[in-house]
Write a protein that holds these residues in place. Structure first.
Motif, short mmCIF file in Angstrom:
data_model
loop_
_atom_site.label_atom_id
_atom_site.label_comp_id
_atom_site.label_asym_id
_atom_site.label_seq_id
_atom_site.Cartn_x
_atom_site.Cartn_y
_atom_site.Cartn_z
N THR A 1 0.84 -1.20 0.00
CA THR A 1 0.00 0.00 0.00
C THR A 1 0.88 1.25 0.00
N GLU B 1 -2.32 6.21 0.54
CA GLU B 1 -3.53 5.42 0.82
C GLU B 1 -3.64 5.10 2.31
N THR C 1 -0.94 12.64 -8.75
CA THR C 1 -1.28 11.22 -8.78
C THR C 1 -2.74 10.99 -9.18
N LYS D 1 -5.29 7.64 -9.40
CA LYS D 1 -5.38 6.22 -9.06
C LYS D 1 -5.46 5.36 -10.32
N ASP D 2 -4.60 4.35 -10.39
CA ASP D 2 -4.55 3.40 -11.50
C ASP D 2 -4.13 4.01 -12.84
N LEU D 3 -3.91 5.31 -12.88
CA LEU D 3 -3.54 5.92 -14.16
C LEU D 3 -2.14 6.51 -14.14
N TYR D 4 -1.83 7.19 -13.06
CA TYR D 4 -0.53 7.85 -13.02
C TYR D 4 0.03 7.85 -11.62
N ASN D 5 1.25 7.31 -11.47
CA ASN D 5 1.92 7.49 -10.20
C ASN D 5 3.39 7.82 -10.42
N GLN E 1 5.70 2.62 -1.50
CA GLN E 1 4.87 1.54 -0.95
C GLN E 1 5.52 0.96 0.31
#
Ligand code: SF4
Ligand code: SF4
Ligand code: FES
Lengths: 220, 429
Positions: free
Chosen positions: A17, A21, A35, A37-41, A64
């Motif tokens: 995680t 988050e 950021t 979610k699920d697209l760009y980090n 993480q």
């Protein structure tokens, strides 16, 4: 499960995680911008920096946790660092909030309020759509040259901005604002005369007057 | 009268906005009470000179953060008169409601600040511990008053939506209906709270009589007045706007930064106690009942605080009616408007308004579109000399049976001043 400690608050999360988050789960806010979610980090804005126990700064949105770990997530030092990062980001943003469709609901505006970054005008929080801007109706509003942070209180209440929060200091914003005042048929002297009510003894007002004089001079 | 000697000063009076000191000295032959406003003068009348008239109400509203609405509206009315602008009928009603809401809010808070004097408690904090229910009820009523205000004017302090030749906030019919309902509820709750207050409220200096019971209020031509073009004095004299200057004499006082005023060479007072007397024929049944419940004695200056409470009831009822009438008139909403104005107008305007603390006067002259002259007379200025005269009489009254105890006199003189609800920043504007 691993134990994450954020400013002393413990929270249990799945390994892998992100700190962001985990913080959300613990009910702790960390400012963040890039950021998705699920697209760009890609961790490129660096607003979400937090500090590990070894003194390292890491982006909360991408870092993480795989073992029990502790972080400082909100401190004066972090706020200062985030502020500088945000100012750098803003420096190449062309601020023309009065024309912007997103005005009244702008993440940059709310972040600048949160981090204490000056330079975004009251227009950024103004609830009127650009085509209904008071200036287009011939009503003098100082929103364009006044620092935001008040949620555009007066315009929301049905009035005009009188500049109580003090002048904007960013030169390019001021230049664009004065040009627009002229475009819309306002006399810059009238604008400055009005601004005097609140800014008479504000040092930044002198700088603003210089910019105004240049804009006027440039046109001649 | 038995002989006595008294001399003391009070440097700070709690629950009074601003800086002042009270100085008392004298014996049975003559006793002097001096009420000195130490607050620095602020030159509002000077610095509006040469400004654009439409800016003036917003500047004048800054005279006071407690009663900004009355300065804003009174100034707006005077400026409009000077500019020869007739505001829309509906917006006048909105101003009335806004003005009245401020009286309501101010009166409630001032009752809370002064009630410790009448209930044997030291201050509002101690009062809140001894009578938590009453305290929180008044606080709740205050919050609800502010909520109603928000629907009418937006922000309460320095309201941006009211101005000369201008009304900025759309107000829908359903909102007006809601406001009227809420005001009726408030009035009912104020009424039932009056029973509880009547039980704990002990009169201060019962039997003491105001030695100069003359007052000044607005002339009521059309219902309970919030604005007017005439003043009314307790001797029945009605003074039209352009004559106020000759009628009210302003004095410069060496020990005070504020001016004092006299009427026919004598001090006079203003405020809720004066208004309830002057408008006794306009009071609603509920207000009369509250006046009876609280046993208000108009001759005693301390009773102004009770009068403020009773007036709060009156105002809620009057405003509920105004809002209901307005709602019935409005089809869908009251729209914002900006009236055209001549940039080079010349003229003079005087307006009187009912401020929470009394009668307020704003007077302006405009020449070629720029402000030329401004004069403001605030209620605290009108009351200032009256407090002194009453303080002197009170000390004589307390000393009628011999040397009074200084420690007993001090709090009662402070309470007397508090009962007038003075506002010192307003006084030095
Ligand atoms: S009304 Fe005022 S605050 Fe709103 S966009 Fe126009 S200039 Fe800016
Ligand atoms: S006058 Fe002050 S509170 Fe009102 S909109 Fe301008 S900056 Fe905000
Ligand atoms: S949100 Fe942009 S770096 Fe984390």
């Amino acid at each position: 499960m691993v134990n994450v400690k954020l400013d002393g608050v413990e929270v249990e999360v799945e390994p892998g995680t992100t700190v962001l988050e985990a913080a959300k789960k613990a009910g702790i806010e960390i400012p963040h911008l890039c950021t998705l979610k699920d697209l760009y980090n890609g961790a490129s804005c660096r607003l979400c920096l937090v500090k590990t126990t070894r003194g390292k700064l890491v982006p909360a949105c991408a870092y993480q946790v795989y073992r029990d770990e502790e972080f400082t997530v909100n401190s004066l030092e972090l706020k200062r660092i985030r502020k500088v990062n945000f100012e750098l980001l803003l420096s190449f943003h062309k601020i023309e909030c009065w024309k912007c469709e997103r005005k009244g609901d702008c993440l940059l505006a709310s972040l600048s309020q949160e981090l204490g970054v000056e330079g975004i005008p009251v227009c950024s929080q103004c609830p009127l759509p650009p085509e209904e801007c008071l200036l287009t109706k011939g009503i003098l509003c100082l929103g364009m040259i006044t620092s935001s942070g008040c949620d555009a209180e007066c315009i929301t209440s049905g009035g005009q901005c009188w500049g109580c929060r003090g002048p904007i200091t960013r030169r390019d914003v001021l230049e664009r604002a004065f040009k627009r005042y002229e475009e819309l048929g306002f006399n810059i002297d009238d604008v400055l005369f009005r601004a005097e009510i609140f800014w008479n003894s504000v040092p930044a007002f002198e700088k603003l007057k210089k910019v105004a004089a240049e804009v006027r001079g440039g046109k001649k | 009268m038995k002989s006595f000697y008294i001399e003391f000063g009070i440097e700070e009076v709690p629950a009074v906005a601003g800086r002042l000191d009270i100085y008392v000295k004298g014996d049975e032959v003559s006793v002097k009470v001096r009420f000195g406003v130490l607050q620095d003068p602020r030159f509002f009348e000077k610095f509006v000179k040469k400004r654009d008239p439409i800016e003036v109400p917003y500047m004048m509203s800054r005279i006071c953060g407690v009663c900004s609405v009355v300065h804003l509206t009174c100034s707006t009315m005077a400026i409009e008169k000077a500019m020869g602008i007739k505001p829309e009928e509906n917006s006048l009603k909105i101003r009335e409601i806004a003005k009245g809401m401020e009286i309501l809010q101010n009166n409630l808070i001032h009752v809370l600040m002064s009630i410790p004097d009448f209930t044997g408690t030291k201050n509002a904090l101690e009062f809140s511990k001894k009578y938590p229910n009453i305290f929180s009820k008044i606080m709740e009523l205050n919050t609800r008053t502010l909520d109603v205000y928000r629907r009418i004017g937006g922000r309460f302090i320095h309201t941006p939506s009211i101005g000369a030749a201008f009304h900025g906030k759309p107000i829908y019919r359903y909102e007006l209906e809601g406001i009227s309902r809420e005001l009726s509820n408030l009035s009912e709750e104020l009424h039932s709270l009056a029973y509880e207050l009547a039980e704990i409220w002990k009169p201060l200096a019962p039997g003491f009589k105001d030695p100069v019971p003359s007052y000044c209020v607005l002339q009521a031509d059309d219902g309970y007045p919030f604005f007017s073009e005439k003043l009314l004095f307790s001797d029945g004299q009605v003074v039209p706007a352009e004559k106020y200057y000759e009628t009210i004499e302003e004095l410069k006082i060496e020990y005070s930064n504020a001016h004092y005023t006299l009427y026919k060479g004598k001090p006079f007072y203003t405020g809720s106690r004066a208004r309830l007397q002057a408008y006794s024929h306009l009071l609603t049944d509920r207000t009369r009942e509250v006046i009876k419940l609280l046993k208000i004695d108009y001759d005693n200056p301390f009773e102004n605080v009770k009068a403020q409470y009773a007036e709060a009831v009156q105002v809620t009822e009057v405003l509920a009616q105004v809002a209901a009438e307005l709602a019935a008139k409005v089809k869908h909403s009251i729209k914002p408007f900006y009236l055209e104005r001549r940039k080079d107008c010349t003229g003079e305007g005087i307006a009187f308004a009912t401020a929470p603390r009394g009668t307020l006067i704003h007077h302006y002259r405009i020449r070629n579109g720029k402000m030329d002259y401004a004069n403001v007379i605030t209620p605290t200025v009108m009351n200032a000399r009256h407090v002194e005269v009453n303080g002197e009489a009170l000390i004589r009254w307390l000393a009628s049976s011999g040397q009074p105890d200084e420690e007993e006199v001090k709090p009662i003189i402070a309470a007397l001043l508090r009962a007038y609800d003075p506002c010192l920043p307003c006084a030095v504007h």
